[in-house]
Design a protein around this motif. Structure first.
Motif, mmCIF file in Angstrom:
data_model
loop_
_atom_site.group_PDB
_atom_site.id
_atom_site.type_symbol
_atom_site.label_atom_id
_atom_site.label_comp_id
_atom_site.label_asym_id
_atom_site.label_seq_id
_atom_site.Cartn_x
_atom_site.Cartn_y
_atom_site.Cartn_z
ATOM 1 N N PHE A 36 0.853 -1.199 0.000
ATOM 2 C CA PHE A 36 0.000 0.000 0.000
ATOM 3 C C PHE A 36 0.887 1.247 0.000
ATOM 4 C CE2 PHE A 36 -2.487 3.207 2.505
ATOM 5 C CZ PHE A 36 -3.480 3.437 1.554
ATOM 6 N N GLU A 37 0.785 2.047 -1.063
ATOM 7 C CA GLU A 37 1.497 3.313 -1.193
ATOM 8 C C GLU A 37 3.008 3.160 -0.969
ATOM 9 O OE1 GLU A 37 -0.482 6.024 1.478
ATOM 10 O OE2 GLU A 37 -2.174 6.305 0.093
ATOM 11 N N GLU A 75 -2.174 4.910 11.150
ATOM 12 C CA GLU A 75 -3.079 5.940 10.647
ATOM 13 C C GLU A 75 -4.413 5.338 10.232
ATOM 14 O OE1 GLU A 75 -2.173 7.839 6.935
ATOM 15 O OE2 GLU A 75 -0.961 6.142 6.234
ATOM 16 N N VAL A 76 -5.406 6.177 10.226
ATOM 17 C CA VAL A 76 -6.752 5.783 9.796
ATOM 18 C C VAL A 76 -6.972 6.350 8.402
ATOM 19 C CG1 VAL A 76 -9.219 5.983 10.246
ATOM 20 C CG2 VAL A 76 -7.602 5.748 12.162
ATOM 21 N N ILE A 77 -7.278 5.487 7.456
ATOM 22 C CA ILE A 77 -7.442 5.919 6.067
ATOM 23 C C ILE A 77 -8.907 5.789 5.665
ATOM 24 C CG2 ILE A 77 -5.089 5.310 5.418
ATOM 25 C CD1 ILE A 77 -6.224 2.789 4.123
ATOM 26 N N THR A 84 -8.250 2.112 -2.577
ATOM 27 C CA THR A 84 -6.995 1.555 -3.085
ATOM 28 C C THR A 84 -6.520 0.397 -2.219
ATOM 29 O OG1 THR A 84 -6.345 3.715 -3.962
ATOM 30 C CG2 THR A 84 -4.592 2.096 -3.646
ATOM 31 N N LEU A 85 -6.656 0.535 -0.896
ATOM 32 C CA LEU A 85 -6.249 -0.529 0.016
ATOM 33 C C LEU A 85 -7.072 -1.792 -0.223
ATOM 34 C CD1 LEU A 85 -4.646 -1.581 2.456
ATOM 35 C CD2 LEU A 85 -6.412 -0.603 3.926
ATOM 36 N N PRO A 106 -16.367 2.888 6.523
ATOM 37 C CA PRO A 106 -15.977 4.159 5.906
ATOM 38 C C PRO A 106 -14.515 4.537 6.176
ATOM 39 C CG PRO A 106 -17.183 4.568 7.928
ATOM 40 C CD PRO A 106 -17.188 3.090 7.735
ATOM 41 N N GLN A 107 -13.869 3.844 7.105
ATOM 42 C CA GLN A 107 -12.471 4.136 7.416
ATOM 43 C C GLN A 107 -11.826 2.909 8.035
ATOM 44 O OE1 GLN A 107 -13.054 7.508 10.017
ATOM 45 N NE2 GLN A 107 -12.947 6.231 11.846
ATOM 46 N N LEU A 108 -10.497 2.866 7.970
ATOM 47 C CA LEU A 108 -9.792 1.675 8.426
ATOM 48 C C LEU A 108 -8.408 2.064 8.951
ATOM 49 C CD1 LEU A 108 -10.337 -1.406 8.453
ATOM 50 C CD2 LEU A 108 -9.067 -1.529 6.301
ATOM 51 N N GLY A 109 -8.059 1.531 10.122
ATOM 52 C CA GLY A 109 -6.742 1.789 10.679
ATOM 53 C C GLY A 109 -5.717 0.799 10.151
#
Length: 341
Positions: A36-37, A75-77, A84-85, A106-109
């Motif tokens: 990832f990134e 981090e929470v994305i 993308t993840l 809606p978000q994921l750490g």
């Protein structure tokens, strides 16, 4: 000195700020993450599985150490980054439900390797985390020793500033001892007494106390182990005290008594302009010695802070060199300085 990483934030951060040790630890750990990134990340479900604890345990640590873990890569994305993840997870050929029910979240750490390692140094319930902490400590020691040629006693000399500071301090040391000889009515023990007074004023330790903490041998010279910032401050003391001694002796037309010298020293050392310089020198010495030499100066315990990444570069990186290499490279420069002096 035994380190308990679960209770010492400074020891944890010193490891996480050391890029050379981190690279070796990552190789040894062999953690398989999600691309990832440009890096690999893991989710809390993967972390829980690795450490054989519940997801709720991981969430508790996240709750109680939010700031530290965020500083070190957690981090929470959300939004497009989350999309993308999820695509990266699908590309692994593993259904996303293996990582929990994330299809509609809606978000994921996510934890990068530094954050994962940070968590490993916090978790007390996991035997795997305990074993990893021991491996981490061993790798850190091995990495530092390898990059310094087998020992850290003279790691201060790997700094490109050391040689110049040591040369300048030696010149001011001669001026100071000459002033003691010419201006102070005391036997030869005055040199050791007032050298110790300088040391105590700057880093709260006499020479013998410092030697014990760094486990120096009889033939080791204290000043050969001091960092450039400390040498610079000692040189400033020696320059100023030598000048003050000569002016005071000239004023009274004789050598100064012990009482007069003590009063002069106290007045000199308590001048306000020394405070920021002393604070900086104490912090540098205490923090670096704990991180690099595993040596704790109890008198300076409150000055210990984590060593930053650029400090590891300074003493372990490409710019750091053995003193013998620097002497060879600096021969002409030292010659010009000597002629100028």
């Amino acid at each position: 000195m035994a380190k308990d990483l679960t209770s010492s934030a400074i020891d944890r951060q010193n490891i996480l700020n050391n890029p050379y040790a981190l690279a070796e630890i990552e190789k040894a750990a062999g953690i398989q993450g999600i691309p990832f990134e440009g890096k690999n990340v893991v989710l809390k479900e993967q972390v829980a599985e690795f450490f054989e604890v519940t997801v709720r345990t991981i969430e508790n640590y996240l709750e109680h150490h939010t700031e530290e873990l965020a500083q070190n890569g957690y981090e929470v994305i959300k939004g497009n980054r989350l999309k993308t993840l999820k695509e990266s997870i699908l590309a692994l050929g593993v259904h996303e439900t293996n990582f929990g029910n994330i299809s509609k979240t809606p978000q994921l750490g996510v934890f990068d390797f530094r954050a994962f390692l940070n968590l490993a140094m916090l978790i007390s319930e996991s035997e795997r985390a305990k074993l990893l902490r021991q491996a981490i400590l061993d790798i850190v020691i091995d990495t530092i020793n390898h990059r310094t040629g087998g020992g850290t006693k003279y790691i201060n000399q790997r700094d490109e500033e050391f040689l110049h500071s040591a040369f300048i301090e030696e010149n001011y040391r001669k001026q100071f001892t000459d002033a003691l000889m010419d201006c102070v009515a005391m036997g030869n023990f005055k040199y050791a007494i007032y050298t110790d007074r300088i040391y105590v004023s700057i880093f709260r330790e006499k020479a013998q106390e410092y030697r014990k903490i760094l486990r120096l041998g009889q033939k080791d010279k204290v000043r050969d182990t001091l960092y450039s910032e400390v040498l610079d401050l000692i040189a400033s003391y020696e320059c100023g005290l030598g000048d003050a001694l000569r002016k005071a002796a000239d004023q009274v037309g004789r050598k100064l008594s012990v009482g007069e010298v003590d009063a002069l020293f106290n007045d000199f050392a308590n001048q306000a302009h020394w405070r920021p310089l002393i604070e900086k020198a104490r912090s540098k010495m205490a923090s670096r010695d704990l991180a690099f030499r595993d040596a704790l100066h109890l008198q300076l315990k409150e000055y210990v802070t984590p060593v930053q990444r650029d400090e590891f570069e300074r003493f372990l990186g490409e710019k750091s060199k053995e003193l013998s290499e620097r002497l060879e490279e600096s021969r002409d420069v030292m010659k010009r300085l000597k002629e100028r002096g």
